[in-house]
Design a protein around this motif. Structure first.
Motif, PDB file in Angstrom:
ATOM      1  N   GLY A 286       0.844  -1.185   0.000  1.00  0.00           N
ATOM      2  CA  GLY A 286       0.000   0.000   0.000  1.00  0.00           C
ATOM      3  C   GLY A 286       0.877   1.232   0.000  1.00  0.00           C
ATOM      4  N   LEU A 287       0.426   2.298  -0.592  1.00  0.00           N
ATOM      5  CA  LEU A 287       1.175   3.547  -0.617  1.00  0.00           C
ATOM      6  C   LEU A 287       0.787   4.390   0.597  1.00  0.00           C
ATOM      7  N   VAL A 288       1.719   4.495   1.516  1.00  0.00           N
ATOM      8  CA  VAL A 288       1.488   5.271   2.737  1.00  0.00           C
ATOM      9  C   VAL A 288       2.335   6.537   2.650  1.00  0.00           C
ATOM     10  N   PRO A 289       1.731   7.717   2.827  1.00  0.00           N
ATOM     11  CA  PRO A 289       2.496   8.965   2.769  1.00  0.00           C
ATOM     12  C   PRO A 289       3.621   8.969   3.802  1.00  0.00           C
ATOM     13  N   SER A 290       4.776   9.465   3.421  1.00  0.00           N
ATOM     14  CA  SER A 290       5.944   9.445   4.310  1.00  0.00           C
ATOM     15  C   SER A 290       5.716  10.252   5.590  1.00  0.00           C
ATOM     16  N   ASN A 291       4.871  11.281   5.532  1.00  0.00           N
ATOM     17  CA  ASN A 291       4.651  12.081   6.746  1.00  0.00           C
ATOM     18  C   ASN A 291       3.959  11.280   7.842  1.00  0.00           C
ATOM     19  N   VAL A 292       3.287  10.192   7.481  1.00  0.00           N
ATOM     20  CA  VAL A 292       2.669   9.315   8.480  1.00  0.00           C
ATOM     21  C   VAL A 292       3.759   8.741   9.385  1.00  0.00           C
ATOM     22  N   PHE A 293       4.879   8.344   8.805  1.00  0.00           N
ATOM     23  CA  PHE A 293       5.964   7.736   9.577  1.00  0.00           C
ATOM     24  C   PHE A 293       6.740   8.748  10.413  1.00  0.00           C
TER      25      PHE A 293
ATOM     26  N   ASN B 143       1.766   5.698  17.194  1.00  0.00           N
ATOM     27  CA  ASN B 143       2.556   4.593  17.733  1.00  0.00           C
ATOM     28  C   ASN B 143       2.495   3.409  16.762  1.00  0.00           C
ATOM     29  N   ALA B 144       3.077   2.281  17.156  1.00  0.00           N
ATOM     30  CA  ALA B 144       3.139   1.110  16.277  1.00  0.00           C
ATOM     31  C   ALA B 144       1.747   0.601  15.910  1.00  0.00           C
ATOM     32  N   ARG B 145       0.816   0.658  16.839  1.00  0.00           N
ATOM     33  CA  ARG B 145      -0.554   0.202  16.555  1.00  0.00           C
ATOM     34  C   ARG B 145      -1.195   1.081  15.490  1.00  0.00           C
ATOM     35  N   HIS B 146      -1.029   2.402  15.607  1.00  0.00           N
ATOM     36  CA  HIS B 146      -1.557   3.318  14.593  1.00  0.00           C
ATOM     37  C   HIS B 146      -0.976   2.987  13.215  1.00  0.00           C
ATOM     38  N   LEU B 147       0.340   2.772  13.171  1.00  0.00           N
ATOM     39  CA  LEU B 147       0.995   2.506  11.891  1.00  0.00           C
ATOM     40  C   LEU B 147       0.519   1.187  11.287  1.00  0.00           C
ATOM     41  N   ARG B 148       0.302   0.178  12.113  1.00  0.00           N
ATOM     42  CA  ARG B 148      -0.197  -1.106  11.629  1.00  0.00           C
ATOM     43  C   ARG B 148      -1.579  -0.930  11.001  1.00  0.00           C
ATOM     44  N   VAL B 149      -2.450  -0.216  11.684  1.00  0.00           N
ATOM     45  CA  VAL B 149      -3.813   0.000  11.177  1.00  0.00           C
ATOM     46  C   VAL B 149      -3.775   0.834   9.900  1.00  0.00           C
ATOM     47  N   LEU B 150      -3.003   1.905   9.901  1.00  0.00           N
ATOM     48  CA  LEU B 150      -2.910   2.742   8.703  1.00  0.00           C
ATOM     49  C   LEU B 150      -2.344   1.965   7.518  1.00  0.00           C
ATOM     50  N   GLY B 151      -1.364   1.117   7.770  1.00  0.00           N
ATOM     51  CA  GLY B 151      -0.793   0.302   6.697  1.00  0.00           C
ATOM     52  C   GLY B 151      -1.835  -0.594   6.045  1.00  0.00           C
ATOM     53  N   ILE B 152      -2.661  -1.228   6.865  1.00  0.00           N
ATOM     54  CA  ILE B 152      -3.730  -2.082   6.332  1.00  0.00           C
ATOM     55  C   ILE B 152      -4.764  -1.248   5.586  1.00  0.00           C
ATOM     56  N   LEU B 153      -5.151  -0.114   6.165  1.00  0.00           N
ATOM     57  CA  LEU B 153      -6.147   0.740   5.507  1.00  0.00           C
ATOM     58  C   LEU B 153      -5.635   1.251   4.161  1.00  0.00           C
ATOM     59  N   TYR B 154      -4.393   1.722   4.121  1.00  0.00           N
ATOM     60  CA  TYR B 154      -3.849   2.216   2.851  1.00  0.00           C
ATOM     61  C   TYR B 154      -3.698   1.090   1.824  1.00  0.00           C
ATOM     62  N   SER B 155      -3.356  -0.110   2.276  1.00  0.00           N
ATOM     63  CA  SER B 155      -3.174  -1.208   1.315  1.00  0.00           C
ATOM     64  C   SER B 155      -4.504  -1.679   0.722  1.00  0.00           C
ATOM     65  N   HIS B 156      -5.611  -1.368   1.385  1.00  0.00           N
ATOM     66  CA  HIS B 156      -6.932  -1.743   0.879  1.00  0.00           C
ATOM     67  C   HIS B 156      -7.703  -0.561   0.279  1.00  0.00           C
ATOM     68  N   ALA B 157      -7.103   0.598   0.234  1.00  0.00           N
ATOM     69  CA  ALA B 157      -7.786   1.796  -0.270  1.00  0.00           C
ATOM     70  C   ALA B 157      -7.846   1.791  -1.800  1.00  0.00           C
ATOM     71  N   ASN B 158      -8.893   2.427  -2.315  1.00  0.00           N
ATOM     72  CA  ASN B 158      -9.008   2.562  -3.768  1.00  0.00           C
ATOM     73  C   ASN B 158      -8.220   3.785  -4.239  1.00  0.00           C
ATOM     74  N   LYS B 159      -8.359   4.131  -5.498  1.00  0.00           N
ATOM     75  CA  LYS B 159      -7.608   5.259  -6.063  1.00  0.00           C
ATOM     76  C   LYS B 159      -7.955   6.596  -5.421  1.00  0.00           C
ATOM     77  N   MET B 160      -9.130   6.664  -4.807  1.00  0.00           N
ATOM     78  CA  MET B 160      -9.548   7.897  -4.122  1.00  0.00           C
ATOM     79  C   MET B 160      -9.203   7.844  -2.623  1.00  0.00           C
ATOM     80  N   PHE B 161      -8.398   6.866  -2.233  1.00  0.00           N
ATOM     81  CA  PHE B 161      -7.985   6.652  -0.832  1.00  0.00           C
ATOM     82  C   PHE B 161      -9.173   6.404   0.086  1.00  0.00           C
ATOM     83  N   VAL B 162     -10.166   5.695  -0.436  1.00  0.00           N
ATOM     84  CA  VAL B 162     -11.330   5.294   0.356  1.00  0.00           C
ATOM     85  C   VAL B 162     -11.207   3.795   0.610  1.00  0.00           C
TER      86      VAL B 162
END
Length: 71
Positions: free
Chosen positions: A12-19, A25-44
């Motif tokens: 998934g494409l995660v914006p670098s500013n997230v990191f 924390n690590a839990r936030h990053l794990r959740v965001l990683g999954i959400l971004y990897s399942h997002a469509n082209k409109m980031f939904v």
């Protein structure tokens, strides 16, 4: 819930500013990683909470808290 690894997107494409955000924390990053990897082209992303639990390994209550803190 068990999730079939072959059905999980390989990346998934995660914006670098997230990191660089020290509030996350690590839990936030794990959740965001999954959400971004399942997002469509409109980031939904429309994952069921039970799917997120299975993909992240975070229990339902903690996952709900994490999602609220990311809003």
């Amino acid at each position: 819930m068990s999730v079939d690894p072959s059905k999980v997107p390989p990346f998934g494409l995660v914006p670098s500013n997230v990191f660089m955000d020290k509030r996350l924390n690590a839990r936030h990053l794990r959740v965001l990683g999954i959400l971004y990897s399942h997002a469509n082209k409109m980031f939904v992303c429309w994952l069921y909470l039970s799917t997120l639990v299975g993909l992240t390994g975070i229990d339902r209550r903690d996952l709900q808290r994490t999602l609220r803190s990311l809003e």
